[in-house]
Design a protein around this motif. Sequence first.
Motif, mmCIF file in Angstrom:
data_model
loop_
_atom_site.group_PDB
_atom_site.id
_atom_site.type_symbol
_atom_site.label_atom_id
_atom_site.label_comp_id
_atom_site.label_asym_id
_atom_site.label_seq_id
_atom_site.Cartn_x
_atom_site.Cartn_y
_atom_site.Cartn_z
ATOM 1 N N LEU A 123 0.826 -1.209 0.000
ATOM 2 C CA LEU A 123 0.000 0.000 0.000
ATOM 3 C C LEU A 123 0.863 1.263 0.000
ATOM 4 O O LEU A 123 0.579 2.220 -0.726
ATOM 5 C CB LEU A 123 -0.948 0.002 1.206
ATOM 6 N N PHE A 124 1.929 1.250 0.796
ATOM 7 C CA PHE A 124 2.823 2.401 0.848
ATOM 8 C C PHE A 124 3.491 2.614 -0.513
ATOM 9 O O PHE A 124 3.574 3.742 -1.001
ATOM 10 C CB PHE A 124 3.871 2.210 1.958
ATOM 11 N N CYS A 142 1.151 4.152 -3.043
ATOM 12 C CA CYS A 142 1.016 5.597 -2.820
ATOM 13 C C CYS A 142 2.244 6.353 -3.326
ATOM 14 O O CYS A 142 2.114 7.425 -3.939
ATOM 15 C CB CYS A 142 0.778 5.886 -1.349
ATOM 16 N N LEU A 172 2.046 6.326 -7.194
ATOM 17 C CA LEU A 172 1.019 7.258 -7.668
ATOM 18 C C LEU A 172 1.465 8.702 -7.506
ATOM 19 O O LEU A 172 1.262 9.535 -8.395
ATOM 20 C CB LEU A 172 -0.308 7.024 -6.930
ATOM 21 N N SER A 173 2.082 8.998 -6.371
ATOM 22 C CA SER A 173 2.534 10.362 -6.157
ATOM 23 C C SER A 173 3.674 10.700 -7.103
ATOM 24 O O SER A 173 3.818 11.847 -7.523
ATOM 25 C CB SER A 173 2.883 10.537 -4.681
ATOM 26 N N PHE A 178 1.789 15.066 3.990
ATOM 27 C CA PHE A 178 2.273 13.862 3.314
ATOM 28 C C PHE A 178 3.318 13.152 4.171
ATOM 29 O O PHE A 178 3.342 11.927 4.241
ATOM 30 C CB PHE A 178 2.853 14.203 1.940
ATOM 31 N N GLY A 194 2.434 9.764 5.816
ATOM 32 C CA GLY A 194 3.311 8.710 5.313
ATOM 33 C C GLY A 194 4.049 7.963 6.400
ATOM 34 O O GLY A 194 4.294 6.763 6.291
#
Length: 181
Positions: free
Chosen positions: A20-21, A24, A27-28, A147, A151
């Motif tokens: 999942l991390f 992200c 995607l970022s 973030f 994060g």
Amino acid sequence: MSDSNGPRALLARIRLWLVLFVICLVLSGVTAFPLVTELRLVDEALGSWAAPVAEFLPGLAEWIARVRGGVEAAGEQAPYLLYGTDWLAFAHLVIAAAFYGAYRDPVRNIWVVEFGMIACAGIVPLALICGPIRGIPFWWSVVDMSFGVIGVLPLLHVRRMIKRLEAPAPTSPSIGVPTVR
């Protein structure tokens, strides 16, 4: 012993959080490539179907329009400046790739998770120092800092799970065999 608390289940949870991390991070990162197009779409949306957002948060709408204008001007007059966002995207992808080591062997590669935590913590001073220097509104710096704060939360959780995975199983003091939990 229930496997839901065993090492395999713990390893599966660690890997899920890492995936999942990484998603992200990727995607970022990839969203930094089409920056001009994204800003145009967001700005146009705030002027049409997302108009209630612009009415509720006029500062956001003004900021998006200002950034869009600046990025479009840079793209037309000095496209090499946008190369910096390509490097930003690349850095996100490289950092995401580093997490494969933690996925494969979390105990041995816990340093990757700790490195990620340090990077998340570094976002806060970067935003507080560079934001004002670059004329970024404080509320946007808070968005940037979020973030790092958001994060670090899954990474803290992953680190705790890795420490539990690495801890030796308790043994019975009388005969030296592992204790069933």
